[in-house]
Motif scaffolding. Structure first.
Motif, short mmCIF file in Angstrom:
data_model
loop_
_atom_site.label_atom_id
_atom_site.label_comp_id
_atom_site.label_asym_id
_atom_site.label_seq_id
_atom_site.Cartn_x
_atom_site.Cartn_y
_atom_site.Cartn_z
N HIS A 41 -0.19 9.70 -11.62
CA HIS A 41 -1.03 10.87 -11.32
C HIS A 41 -2.37 10.43 -10.73
O HIS A 41 -2.81 10.96 -9.70
CB HIS A 41 -1.26 11.67 -12.61
N ASN A 42 -3.03 9.48 -11.37
CA ASN A 42 -4.35 9.04 -10.91
C ASN A 42 -4.28 8.45 -9.51
O ASN A 42 -5.15 8.71 -8.66
CB ASN A 42 -4.93 8.02 -11.88
N LEU A 43 -3.25 7.64 -9.24
CA LEU A 43 -3.12 7.04 -7.90
C LEU A 43 -2.91 8.12 -6.84
O LEU A 43 -3.56 8.11 -5.79
CB LEU A 43 -1.96 6.06 -7.89
N ILE A 44 -2.01 9.04 -7.12
CA ILE A 44 -1.69 10.08 -6.13
C ILE A 44 -2.89 10.96 -5.85
O ILE A 44 -3.22 11.25 -4.69
CB ILE A 44 -0.48 10.92 -6.60
N VAL A 45 -3.56 11.39 -6.92
CA VAL A 45 -4.72 12.28 -6.74
C VAL A 45 -5.82 11.56 -5.96
O VAL A 45 -6.43 12.14 -5.05
CB VAL A 45 -5.24 12.77 -8.10
N GLU A 46 -6.08 10.31 -6.30
CA GLU A 46 -7.12 9.56 -5.59
C GLU A 46 -6.80 9.43 -4.10
O GLU A 46 -7.66 9.65 -3.24
CB GLU A 46 -7.26 8.18 -6.22
N ARG A 47 -5.55 9.09 -3.79
CA ARG A 47 -5.17 8.86 -2.39
C ARG A 47 -5.10 10.17 -1.60
O ARG A 47 -5.51 10.21 -0.42
CB ARG A 47 -3.83 8.11 -2.36
N LEU A 48 -4.57 11.22 -2.20
CA LEU A 48 -4.52 12.51 -1.49
C LEU A 48 -5.92 13.05 -1.26
O LEU A 48 -6.21 13.61 -0.20
CB LEU A 48 -3.69 13.52 -2.28
N THR A 49 -6.79 12.89 -2.26
CA THR A 49 -8.16 13.36 -2.11
C THR A 49 -8.88 12.61 -1.00
O THR A 49 -9.64 13.21 -0.21
CB THR A 49 -8.93 13.18 -3.43
#
Length: 203
Positions: free
Chosen positions: A51-59
């Motif tokens: 979750h943290n990786l995806i949110v960081e990269r999408l943001t």
């Protein structure tokens, strides 16, 4: 953003999903704790890391597009209903399968525009397989960097294939299968086949 514009994000989302999958496998191959979410469903370190990786990269990629993730803090519907465009994410779909160590779990990322999915990526970490699609571009399966176009099968009666969750059958699915049996029995068609694989095409 228009639906046609969404395909410019597809290749980066493929990379993000695969990177999240690698984070998941790092946890999968060692011991880890399991806790319960407020709804009683399980949560592992792998869910949070992905979750943290995806949110960081999408943001970073699309700072103006909100993200609705399975592991995000609750967002009030009154606010979400005003979103024209948003990312819909399940960083680890199949936590029960992850815990059972059967390999049947995925990373799911979709872009929703005007209430409809216009881009979707489903990554299977254990087999390093990616399913990807985008409006106007088509749908593909990628294995070992080899990408092949895929098509939905048409159902014109007769034998059907039902893809269902191993862990979440439930009464609604049983009722649907019962109706399918009844309709096929009345027409004299062959009985349905059921696949118990965890993966569900959703894009």
């Amino acid at each position: 953003m228009t639906r046609q514009d969404s395909c410019k994000y597809l290749e980066e989302v493929v990379v993000i999903a695969a990177d999240a999958g690698r984070r998941i496998l790092e946890v999968y191959e060692r011991s880890y704790a399991v806790s319960d979410k407020h709804d009683g469903s399980p949560l592992t370190e792998a869910d949070s890391l992905a979750h943290n990786l995806i949110v960081e990269r999408l943001t970073h990629m699309t700072p103006d597009i909100p993200i609705l993730s399975e592991e995000s803090a609750a967002v009030d519907y009154a606010a979400r209903s005003q979103w024209h465009t948003f990312w819909l994410v399940d960083p680890l779909d199949g936590t029960k399968e992850f815990i059972n160590h059967n390999g049947e779990f995925t990373v799911n990322i979709a872009l929703i525009v005007e209430g409809r999915p216009v881009l979707g990526v489903v990554y299977v970490p254990v087999t390093d397989t990616t399913y990807l699609a985008c409006i106007g571009l088509g749908a593909f399966k990628q294995v070992a960097r080899q990408r092949h176009i895929i098509h939905a099968s048409s159902y014109n009666g007769g034998k059907a294939t039902v893809v269902a969750s191993r862990s979440h059958r439930g009464d609604k699915l049983e009722d649907f299968l019962a109706q399918l049996k009844t309709r096929e029995g009345a027409s004299g068609a062959q009985s349905f086949q059921e696949s118990r694989r965890r993966f569900r095409p959703w894009c």
